[in-house]
Design an enzyme around this catalytic site. Structure first.
Site, PDB file in Angstrom:
ATOM      1  N   ARG A   1     -18.782  -4.416   8.133  1.00 32.27           N
ATOM      2  CA  ARG A   1     -17.442  -4.189   8.680  1.00 32.27           C
ATOM      3  C   ARG A   1     -17.418  -2.976   9.591  1.00 32.27           C
ATOM      4  NH1 ARG A   1     -13.198  -4.760   3.836  1.00 32.27           N
ATOM      5  NH2 ARG A   1     -12.377  -2.899   4.864  1.00 32.27           N
TER       6      ARG A   1
ATOM      7  N   ARG B   1     -22.284  -2.337   1.462  1.00 33.83           N
ATOM      8  CA  ARG B   1     -21.624  -3.649   1.566  1.00 33.83           C
ATOM      9  C   ARG B   1     -22.066  -4.425   2.806  1.00 33.83           C
ATOM     10  NH1 ARG B   1     -15.294  -3.865   1.074  1.00 33.83           N
ATOM     11  NH2 ARG B   1     -15.396  -2.255   2.676  1.00 33.83           N
TER      12      ARG B   1
ATOM     13  N   ARG C   1       0.822  -1.222   0.000  1.00 34.71           N
ATOM     14  CA  ARG C   1       0.000   0.000   0.000  1.00 34.71           C
ATOM     15  C   ARG C   1       0.843   1.253   0.000  1.00 34.71           C
ATOM     16  NH1 ARG C   1      -4.946  -2.529   2.111  1.00 34.71           N
ATOM     17  NH2 ARG C   1      -6.516  -0.925   2.247  1.00 34.71           N
TER      18      ARG C   1
HETATM   19  P1  AP5 Z   1      -8.851  -3.739   3.377  1.00 35.41           P
HETATM   20  O1  AP5 Z   1      -9.639  -4.829   3.953  1.00 35.41           O
HETATM   21  O2  AP5 Z   1      -7.763  -4.065   2.412  1.00 35.41           O
HETATM   22  O3  AP5 Z   1      -9.859  -2.683   2.807  1.00 35.41           O
HETATM   23  P2  AP5 Z   1      -9.767  -1.640   1.605  1.00 35.41           P
HETATM   24  O4  AP5 Z   1      -8.508  -1.570   0.846  1.00 35.41           O
HETATM   25  O5  AP5 Z   1     -10.226  -0.382   2.223  1.00 35.41           O
HETATM   26  O6  AP5 Z   1     -10.703  -2.245   0.542  1.00 35.41           O
HETATM   27  P3  AP5 Z   1     -12.137  -2.776   0.765  1.00 35.41           P
HETATM   28  O7  AP5 Z   1     -12.093  -4.178   1.264  1.00 35.41           O
HETATM   29  O8  AP5 Z   1     -12.956  -1.787   1.541  1.00 35.41           O
HETATM   30  O9  AP5 Z   1     -12.702  -2.700  -0.711  1.00 35.41           O
HETATM   31  P4  AP5 Z   1     -12.537  -3.643  -1.962  1.00 35.41           P
HETATM   32  O10 AP5 Z   1     -11.759  -2.902  -3.009  1.00 35.41           O
HETATM   33  O11 AP5 Z   1     -12.053  -5.006  -1.591  1.00 35.41           O
HETATM   34  O12 AP5 Z   1     -14.049  -3.685  -2.431  1.00 35.41           O
HETATM   35  P5  AP5 Z   1     -15.132  -4.875  -2.437  1.00 35.41           P
HETATM   36  O13 AP5 Z   1     -14.755  -5.886  -3.472  1.00 35.41           O
HETATM   37  O14 AP5 Z   1     -15.432  -5.373  -1.068  1.00 35.41           O
HETATM   38  O15 AP5 Z   1      -8.142  -2.887   4.542  1.00 35.41           O
HETATM   39  C1  AP5 Z   1      -8.832  -2.507   5.713  1.00 35.41           C
HETATM   40  C2  AP5 Z   1      -7.856  -1.849   6.690  1.00 35.41           C
HETATM   41  O16 AP5 Z   1      -6.824  -2.797   7.072  1.00 35.41           O
HETATM   42  C3  AP5 Z   1      -7.067  -0.638   6.157  1.00 35.41           C
HETATM   43  O17 AP5 Z   1      -7.814   0.553   6.273  1.00 35.41           O
HETATM   44  C4  AP5 Z   1      -5.826  -0.673   7.068  1.00 35.41           C
HETATM   45  O18 AP5 Z   1      -6.094  -0.129   8.330  1.00 35.41           O
HETATM   46  C5  AP5 Z   1      -5.556  -2.164   7.212  1.00 35.41           C
HETATM   47  N1  AP5 Z   1      -4.636  -2.689   6.186  1.00 35.41           N
HETATM   48  C6  AP5 Z   1      -4.946  -3.605   5.211  1.00 35.41           C
HETATM   49  N2  AP5 Z   1      -3.878  -3.838   4.437  1.00 35.41           N
HETATM   50  C7  AP5 Z   1      -2.873  -3.054   4.906  1.00 35.41           C
HETATM   51  C8  AP5 Z   1      -1.525  -2.823   4.495  1.00 35.41           C
HETATM   52  N3  AP5 Z   1      -1.002  -3.437   3.431  1.00 35.41           N
HETATM   53  N4  AP5 Z   1      -0.789  -1.943   5.210  1.00 35.41           N
HETATM   54  C9  AP5 Z   1      -1.283  -1.320   6.283  1.00 35.41           C
HETATM   55  N5  AP5 Z   1      -2.559  -1.474   6.723  1.00 35.41           N
HETATM   56  C10 AP5 Z   1      -3.350  -2.334   6.028  1.00 35.41           C
HETATM   57  O19 AP5 Z   1     -16.384  -4.063  -3.004  1.00 35.41           O
HETATM   58  C11 AP5 Z   1     -17.022  -3.071  -2.216  1.00 35.41           C
HETATM   59  C12 AP5 Z   1     -18.554  -3.175  -2.415  1.00 35.41           C
HETATM   60  O20 AP5 Z   1     -18.878  -2.834  -3.767  1.00 35.41           O
HETATM   61  C13 AP5 Z   1     -19.122  -4.593  -2.179  1.00 35.41           C
HETATM   62  O21 AP5 Z   1     -20.355  -4.489  -1.534  1.00 35.41           O
HETATM   63  C14 AP5 Z   1     -19.281  -5.175  -3.602  1.00 35.41           C
HETATM   64  O22 AP5 Z   1     -20.354  -6.094  -3.660  1.00 35.41           O
HETATM   65  C15 AP5 Z   1     -19.529  -3.915  -4.434  1.00 35.41           C
HETATM   66  N6  AP5 Z   1     -18.920  -4.016  -5.762  1.00 35.41           N
HETATM   67  C16 AP5 Z   1     -17.689  -4.525  -6.075  1.00 35.41           C
HETATM   68  N7  AP5 Z   1     -17.455  -4.408  -7.400  1.00 35.41           N
HETATM   69  C17 AP5 Z   1     -18.548  -3.793  -7.937  1.00 35.41           C
HETATM   70  C18 AP5 Z   1     -18.895  -3.368  -9.261  1.00 35.41           C
HETATM   71  N8  AP5 Z   1     -18.077  -3.554 -10.300  1.00 35.41           N
HETATM   72  N9  AP5 Z   1     -20.086  -2.759  -9.435  1.00 35.41           N
HETATM   73  C19 AP5 Z   1     -20.942  -2.571  -8.378  1.00 35.41           C
HETATM   74  N10 AP5 Z   1     -20.668  -2.951  -7.097  1.00 35.41           N
HETATM   75  C20 AP5 Z   1     -19.486  -3.542  -6.885  1.00 35.41           C
END
Ligand code: AP5
Length: 216
Positions: A161, A127, A88
């Site tokens: 979440r 979500r 990241r």
């Molecule tokens: P993490 O769990 O990695 O969360 P994020 O990066 O914020 O990403 P999300 O899981 O929120 O989103 P996503 O892109 O996976 O979307 P999704 O597919 O679910 O990290 C959480 C926390 O952990 C961070 O804030 C940090 O504190 C820590 N952390 C993690 N990794 C770290 C690192 N490397 N270093 C330091 N700290 C770290 O989709 C979202 C929604 O949209 C779903 O409901 C889905 O059904 C919908 N959706 C998906 N695609 C589509 C589409 N094409 N059209 C319509 N709806 C859609």
């Protein structure tokens, strides 16, 4: 095949990595999921990480680097893996490069999920995940086929979440914008970035990923 999924919160990394992982029969390694599992266990790492996650900040690099180091050497990673949410920042990117060098592995492509910020809040606020198998749904974009029953495992338990509230999401977005630009530049120099229009439908994005992977 070793892949990195990079993109803002809610851009669909988890949704696509689950699909691609199944298609390619390689595991997804999500630092977010790994940290949430530690929080649930109330382990020392989990208790520490929780403070960062609830405020939308990045967990310290050494913690996530250690998670990845221990994970990518396991047997199920021999044919490759998808890194969802790691690296990241540049420091994590450099650490990953060192790990790959020492294990004689190659990073094949970094999928950069690009999406208009306006839609992210709606995606995240809609979500919900299955409490049992963690399948991801959305009350606006992807409902369960039968109301209240997980399509994948049949569970009736769902959860949201803790870090999906609006204030934390805005912080997560700020952190993403502050830290990721230089990481994108780092991978651009290595000619590894492949942009994904993450505004498209889940299926059309998935077909694009498969086409790219097949071309490698
Ligand atoms: P993490 O769990 O990695 O969360 P994020 O990066 O914020 O990403 P999300 O899981 O929120 O989103 P996503 O892109 O996976 O979307 P999704 O597919 O679910 O990290 C959480 C926390 O952990 C961070 O804030 C940090 O504190 C820590 N952390 C993690 N990794 C770290 C690192 N490397 N270093 C330091 N700290 C770290 O989709 C979202 C929604 O949209 C779903 O409901 C889905 O059904 C919908 N959706 C998906 N695609 C589509 C589409 N094409 N059209 C319509 N709806 C859609």
């Amino acid at each position: 095949m070793n892949l990195v999924f990079l993109g803002p919160p809610g851009s669909g990394k988890g949704t696509q990595s689950a699909l691609l992982s199944q298609e390619l029969a390689i595991p997804t390694i999500s630092t977010g999921d790994a940290l949430r599992a530690e929080v649930e266990k109330k382990s020392q790492v989990g208790n520490m990480a929780q403070q960062y996650m609830t405020s939308g900040k990045l967990v310290p690099d050494e913690v996530v680097i250690e998670i990845i180091k221990n994970r990518i050497v396991l047997d199920d990673c021999k044919k490759g893996f998808i890194l969802d949410g790691f690296p990241r920042n540049v420091e994590q990117g450099v650490a990953l490069n060192e790990m790959f060098d020492s294990l004689q592995l190659k990073l094949d492509v970094v999928f950069l999920f690009e999406v208009d910020e306006g839609i992210l809040i709606k995606r995240i606020s809609g979500r919900f995940v299955c409490g049992n198998c963690k399948e991801v749904y959305n009350k606006f974009f992807k409902k369960t086929n039968k109301d209240g029953i997980c399509d994948k495992c049949g569970s009736t338990k769902f959860e949201t979440r803790a870090d999906d509230n609006e204030e934390t999401v805005r912080n997560r977005l700020r952190v993403y914008n502050d830290t990721t630009k230089s990481l994108v530049e780092y991978y651009q120099k290595k000619d590894l970035i492949y942009s994904v229009d993450a505004l498209k439908s889940v299926d059309s994005i998935f077909q694009g990923l498969i086409a790219k992977v097949k071309s490698l």
